[in-house]
Every structure is written in C-alpha cells, then in structure tokens.
Enzyme design. Sequence first.
Site, PDB file in Angstrom:
ATOM      1  N   CYS A  78     -24.230  50.096   3.353  1.00 39.11           N
ATOM      2  CA  CYS A  78     -23.057  50.949   3.158  1.00 39.11           C
ATOM      3  C   CYS A  78     -21.825  50.271   3.755  1.00 39.11           C
ATOM      4  CB  CYS A  78     -23.264  52.317   3.789  1.00 39.11           C
ATOM      5  SG  CYS A  78     -21.811  53.389   3.620  1.00 39.11           S
TER       6      CYS A  78
ATOM      7  N   LYS B 221     -32.252  48.340   1.712  1.00 41.08           N
ATOM      8  CA  LYS B 221     -31.156  48.090   0.768  1.00 41.08           C
ATOM      9  C   LYS B 221     -30.009  47.466   1.551  1.00 41.08           C
ATOM     10  CE  LYS B 221     -28.500  50.203  -2.985  1.00 41.08           C
ATOM     11  NZ  LYS B 221     -27.105  49.876  -2.648  1.00 41.08           N
TER      12      LYS B 221
END
Length: 328
Positions: free
Chosen positions: A102, A141
């Site tokens: 993020c 991720k």
Amino acid sequence: MKIGNLEFGPYPVFLAPMEDVTDIGFRLLCKQMGAAMVYSEFVAADALIRMVNKSLQKLQICEEERPVVIQIYGKEVDAVREAAKIVVDQAHPDVLDLNFGCPVKRVAGKGAGAGMLQNIPKLLEITKAVVEAVDVPVTVKTRLGWDHEHRCIVDLAEQLQDCGIKALTIHGRTRAQMYTGEADWTLIGEVKNNPRMHIPIIGNGDITTPERAKECFDRYGVDAVMVGRATFGRPWIFREIQEYLHPELPRTNMDVDWKMDILKEQVRQSVARIDEYRGILHIRRHLAASPLFKGIPNFRDTRIAMLQAETVDSLFVIMEEIRERLKA
C-alpha cells in the site's frame, strides 16, 4: 496452480484487495462474475489486536465467496503476528495475505504497507513470524521496490519464498509511482522466470481488458493475474476475461440491460449491508467510474444527479433514464 491446498484451473483471475471497495457484497458479486479468488479490504494489525469494531467487521466472510483471502498490514512483528492469529481464529479465511505494497501516505509514511520496503529485514521478520504462527497459507502482496533506484523485487521474492509464503503478488509499480504511470511487468516476468522460484507468482497492475490479461499470462508466464481499479463500475470484467481466455465457455449476452441490472444489484447489496444513505454513498465511486456511461452525449447533468441521489428510488429512476438513452 496451487496455493496451499487450493487448486485453480488455467488462467485464474483474482480480485485485488482495495480499501473501502472490496467489502463482502462486492467480493461476492465479483465471485459470481468469475473471480477465481477474492481479497478483503486491508485490515490494520494494531486495530485488530485492540479489537476495534470497524476492523473486526472487515473479517466477515460468507461461504459463497470462498476461496477468500483476508489481508492485514502492520509494521511491528508482535502486532502483525497476533493480528494474524485473530484473523484465522475468527474469520477462518482460506488464505492470509500480508500487505507490503500500500503506497498511501497514512500507511507507507508510517512504515507499514509499502513503507516496509525501506526495512527489508523487518519485512522478512514479520513474514516469517506470521508463517510460523498460523495454519493457513500465508501470501504476500508487494511492489517492485520503494522507488526506481531501489527496485528490489527479484531478490526480495527469493527471500520471501525462503520465509515460507505460498504465493507472491507483485504490483508492477514502485511506491514512489503510487498509481501513476504504466505498470512495469518486466520485473514481474523476471521473478517468475527465476529458476530458483517455485511458488506461484501473481501479476497486478493495469489489467483493464481481456486482451491485456491474456498478454500478461502469455508474455510473462505469471500463474494468475489480479484486477483492481478496473473493477470499479465494471464487476463484469471477470466474465469478460474468463470468456476471452476460455473460448469453450458459454457466451454471456453482456448488453446494456444486463450490465445495468448488475449495477442496480450492486446498489441493492450495498444498501442492504449498510443503510440506504450510506450504502448509496459507498457505491458512488463505482457509478462514477463505470465505463457503461462513457460516451453518452451531454451526460454531465445526468451524472451529477445520479451521484447526488440520496434514495434508492430516486437513483433507480435516473438509472432507468440512462438505460433508455443507451438503448436509443
């Protein structure tokens, strides 16, 4: 392709985790449209261990959306490890994903998310601790690196694999790029083609058409692709991709009526999950971004009215007017 004991057929397409987007209703809709696996909004580890109600609500899943992934983020080993245990104990996800990608300031600027790319030793320490703490497959991720000069993903992928993760998703941008510019898939392909890598590699970034999805499978050899922002106002993109990649599947008549009915169902689900006013607020970004409305002449005033509607009835009246204009 396998993640733990989960088996996927050829060309699996996943729904990316997106804050304030991939709630349970949207995940289920994307699953019905053909998403092979869906991801939750990310959940802050610190909030989970404090049992913050809003964060605990993000752990709600339903059987119809499985396989489903819960994604968490944090910057301290103990907090992320304990949060991972809470997720597994309470939600029983099929997979637990760690967010090291993020880029937004309130996350990365505080050292979490993509901010962990500036502290690789701790990133690896967190990953290993979570893998050892839970009994579901752990995945990661992340991005190519912090910035262009520090694109570390090829080496980092091997290190993460050594920590015991079962799959790795790579977004083809650095943190510095945020969501701008074009996703660079060359390093994703380099990771996938590294002979020392044996876990599945999932590619993410700018998958906006069925043709691009096929190109990424064919050119870079990834095991799966992940679709994010292209799902806004277009959950049927999974059906489009699946039917393009699998010519043997029955064809869906994806006409204006079919697509408009899906958007209206998305509105209904959002309202049923929250309440009428906030449910409509929540769905506005999808309506604003939907490609279904692009190209309609003199659409500005109608678009404003649609986004200002405060009741389902008034919103649906406008949407029906748009349907007639599209079919004219």
